[in-house]
Design an enzyme around this catalytic site. Structure first.
Site, PDB file in Angstrom:
ATOM      1  N   SER A 246      -4.483  17.480  21.496  1.00  0.00           N
ATOM      2  CA  SER A 246      -4.167  16.955  20.162  1.00  0.00           C
ATOM      3  C   SER A 246      -4.486  15.477  20.003  1.00  0.00           C
ATOM      4  CB  SER A 246      -2.679  17.182  19.870  1.00  0.00           C
ATOM      5  OG  SER A 246      -1.877  16.404  20.723  1.00  0.00           O
TER       6      SER A 246
ATOM      7  N   THR B 258      -0.326  15.469  17.363  1.00  0.00           N
ATOM      8  CA  THR B 258      -0.464  14.013  17.260  1.00  0.00           C
ATOM      9  C   THR B 258       0.625  13.429  18.130  1.00  0.00           C
ATOM     10  OG1 THR B 258      -1.256  14.074  14.972  1.00  0.00           O
ATOM     11  CG2 THR B 258      -0.168  12.057  15.627  1.00  0.00           C
TER      12      THR B 258
ATOM     13  N   THR C 135      -4.209  10.428  17.248  1.00  0.00           N
ATOM     14  CA  THR C 135      -4.458  11.874  17.123  1.00  0.00           C
ATOM     15  C   THR C 135      -5.951  12.203  17.127  1.00  0.00           C
ATOM     16  OG1 THR C 135      -3.914  13.813  15.756  1.00  0.00           O
ATOM     17  CG2 THR C 135      -4.627  11.856  14.584  1.00  0.00           C
TER      18      THR C 135
ATOM     19  N   ARG D  64     -13.173  14.252   7.635  1.00  0.00           N
ATOM     20  CA  ARG D  64     -11.797  14.323   7.120  1.00  0.00           C
ATOM     21  C   ARG D  64     -10.902  13.339   7.882  1.00  0.00           C
ATOM     22  NH1 ARG D  64      -6.586  15.595   9.650  1.00  0.00           N
ATOM     23  NH2 ARG D  64      -5.251  16.449   8.053  1.00  0.00           N
ATOM     24  N   VAL D  65     -10.104  12.608   7.158  1.00  0.00           N
ATOM     25  CA  VAL D  65      -9.152  11.674   7.777  1.00  0.00           C
ATOM     26  C   VAL D  65      -7.745  12.139   7.434  1.00  0.00           C
ATOM     27  CG1 VAL D  65      -8.299   9.304   7.745  1.00  0.00           C
ATOM     28  CG2 VAL D  65     -10.758   9.734   7.721  1.00  0.00           C
TER      29      VAL D  65
ATOM     30  N   THR E 203       3.851  13.667  12.447  1.00  0.00           N
ATOM     31  CA  THR E 203       2.801  14.567  12.912  1.00  0.00           C
ATOM     32  C   THR E 203       2.876  15.812  12.041  1.00  0.00           C
ATOM     33  OG1 THR E 203       4.009  15.935  14.491  1.00  0.00           O
ATOM     34  CG2 THR E 203       3.306  13.799  15.275  1.00  0.00           C
ATOM     35  N   GLY E 204       1.819  16.591  12.053  1.00  0.00           N
ATOM     36  CA  GLY E 204       1.801  17.792  11.224  1.00  0.00           C
ATOM     37  C   GLY E 204       0.759  17.661  10.135  1.00  0.00           C
TER      38      GLY E 204
HETATM   39  N1  ASP Z   1      -1.154  14.646  11.246  1.00  0.00           N
HETATM   40  C1  ASP Z   1      -2.388  14.934  11.886  1.00  0.00           C
HETATM   41  C2  ASP Z   1      -3.462  15.078  10.847  1.00  0.00           C
HETATM   42  O1  ASP Z   1      -3.204  15.604   9.791  1.00  0.00           O
HETATM   43  C3  ASP Z   1      -2.417  16.153  12.712  1.00  0.00           C
HETATM   44  C4  ASP Z   1      -1.169  16.509  13.418  1.00  0.00           C
HETATM   45  O2  ASP Z   1      -0.248  15.743  13.521  1.00  0.00           O
HETATM   46  O3  ASP Z   1      -1.070  17.603  13.914  1.00  0.00           O
HETATM   47  O4  ASP Z   1      -4.565  14.718  11.145  1.00  0.00           O
END
Ligand code: ASP
Length: 354
Positions: free
Chosen positions: A89, A209, A227, A237-238, A260-261
Site C-alpha cells: 500500500s 496508506t 501511499t 489519479r491523485v 486512509t481509505g
Molecule cells: N487514501 C488513499 C487514496 O485514495 C488510498 C488508501 O488510503 O487506501 O489514494
C-alpha cells in the site's frame, strides 16, 4: 471501494445520543464508544498495526525519547514502512496504476513552523515522504507532481528505482487478465483452462496508506501521510494523501489527524482538517475520528441512504491522547500503534456503524 453501511444498525447505535443533536452539541458530548487511547508526550502513533508498523514506531521512539523532533520521528517511521517490500500500500512494492506504473503520493506537515510539503504521482522513488519534506523545507511551494517532483528528488541525490516487486507485479498481472471478458489479455480462448476462466466482473481494488503522527518533548506536532494510492487507478489519479487538510493536517495548538481509505471522499470532506477542528472544539481524538465519519455519512444521506465510503481515520492531540475509527463493515475493529514512555500499544478503535 465504496461499501454499503447498514443504516439500521447505525441508527440503532446512535439513538441514545440523538443523531440530530450531534453537531449542535459539539463540546462535552459523551463519547459514543470508548474514551480513546490515553498516551503521554512525547508520543508517536501510526495507522499501521502490523509488524512493520510496530518496528517503525519503535525505531522512531529511539529518536523521540532522546529529544528528537516530531518531524524527524515521523519521517523515520514513514521511511521504514515505505521501503518494506511486503507492504503493497506504500512506497516500494506498492500496487501500481492500471498501466503497471507505481505512482506515489505523500505529504508532511510541521506544526512548529506551520509548514507543509507534498508530492503526487511521483514515480521511481522509494521514500516519497522524504521528497515531500524537501518540497516543504527547500522550496517555497507545498505540492509538486509527476516529472517535476521526480526531477526535484533526483536533484537532491535520490536514486530512481523500479518500485515493482515480484509480488506487486504478479498481482497487477492477475488483475489485468481478470478485469474484463472483452479484452485480449490472458491465454487464447481455446487454450483457456475452464477452471481458470477469466472471472470478469468486479475488479478487486485495494486501498491502503500509512499515517504517522507525533508530538515531541517540546510539544511540537508533526505528521506524514504516504501511499501508493488506490490500486489500478487511472494514470495520473491523485488521492487525498498529498492534499493538506484531506489526507493529513497538523496544528501545533491542537494535534494532528490523518486519513486512509477512499481518497475521493476524504478530499471532498477535508476530513483531516475537520478532525483537527473537532479536537480544537473540545472533542477527544477518538470522538473526532467518529465525527468525521458521521459528517461524511450525512453528506450522502439525501442522495443514497445506503452509501458509505470505506475510510479509516486516526487522530492525536497535543496531550498525547489518540484514537481511530473506520467505516469498514466486515473487518472488525480498526487498529493503530502508539509508542510512548509506557511502551508500545496496539490500540483498537471504533467500527463506525457497528
Ligand atoms: N487514501 C488513499 C487514496 O485514495 C488510498 C488508501 O488510503 O487506501 O489514494
Amino acid at each position: 471501494m465504496p461499501r454499503a453501511i447498514n443504516r439500521r444498525l447505525f441508527l440503532g447505535r446512535t439513538a441514545g445520543v440523538g443523531v440530530g443533536a450531534l453537531f449542535a452539541r459539539a463540546v462535552g458530548l459523551e463519547a459514543r464508544s470508548n474514551p480513546g487511547g490515553i498516551g503521554r508526550v512525547p508520543i508517536l502513533v501510526t495507522s499501521h498495526s502490523n509488524q512493520t508498523g510496530q518496528r517503525a514506531a519503535e525505531q522512531a521512539w529511539e529518536l523521540l525519547s532522546a529529544g528528537g523532533s516530531a518531524l524527524d520521528a515521523v519521517e523515520l517511521a514513514a521511511n521504514v514502512i515505505e521501503v518494506d517490500p511486503e507492504d503493497t500500500s506504500v512506497g516500494y512494492g506498492g500496487l501500481p496504476n492500471e498501466n503497471g506504473v507505481v505512482q506515489l503520493d505523500a505529504s508532511v506537515m510541521d506544526g512548529a513552523t506551520y509548514n507543509a510539503g507534498a508530492v503526487a504521482s511521483l514515480e521511481g522513488i522509494k521514500n516519497p515522504s522524504s521528497v515531500a519534506r524537501l518540497v516543504m523545507e527547500r522550496t517555497d511551494h507545498v505540492l509538486m507532481v509527476g516529472p517535476g517532483a521526480l526531477a526535484l528528488a533526483k536533484s537532491f541525490g535520490f536514486e530512481e528505482e523500479d518500485l515493482m516487486t515480484e509480488r506487486s507485479r504478479a498481482r497487477w498481472l492477475e488483475w489485468r487478465e481478470n478485469r474484463s471478458e472483452s479484452d485480449d489479455w490472458g491465454p487464447p480462448d481455446h487454450l483457456k483452462d475452464r477452471a481458470e476462466a477469466r472471472i470478469g466482473g468486479e475488479p478487486a481494488f485495494h486501498y491502503g496508506t500509512v499515517n504517522v503522527l507525533a508530538v515531541d518533548a517540546s510539544g511540537d506536532v508533526a505528521g506524514i501521510t504516504t501511499t501508493s494510492g488506490l490500486s489500478w487507478k487511472i494514470d495520473g489519479r491523485v488521492g487525498d494523501s498529498p492534499i493538506i487538510g484531506a489526507g493529513l493536517y497538523v496544528d501545533n495548538d491542537v494535534g494532528a489527524a490523518g486519513a486512509t481509505g477512499r481518497g475521493e471522499d476524504v478530499i471532498k470532506s477535508c476530513a483531516s482538517y475537520f478532525m483537527v477542528e473537532r479536537m480544537r472544539a473540545g472533542r477527544t481524538p477518538q470522538q473526532a475520528c467518529e465525527d468525521a465519519l458521521e459528517m461524511i455519512r450525512r453528506r450522502y444521506e439525501r442522495l443514497n441512504l445506503d452509501f458509505m465510503p470505506g475510510e479509516k481515520f486516526v487522530a492525536l492531540n497535543r496531550d498525547g491522547d489518540y484514537g481511530c475509527a473506520w467505516s469498514y463493515e466486515s473487518r472488525g475493529l480498526p487498529q493503530m500503534t502508539a509508542r510512548d514512555s509506557g511502551g508500545l500499544t496496539v490500540y483498537e478503535g471504533v467500527q463506525f456503524g457497528a
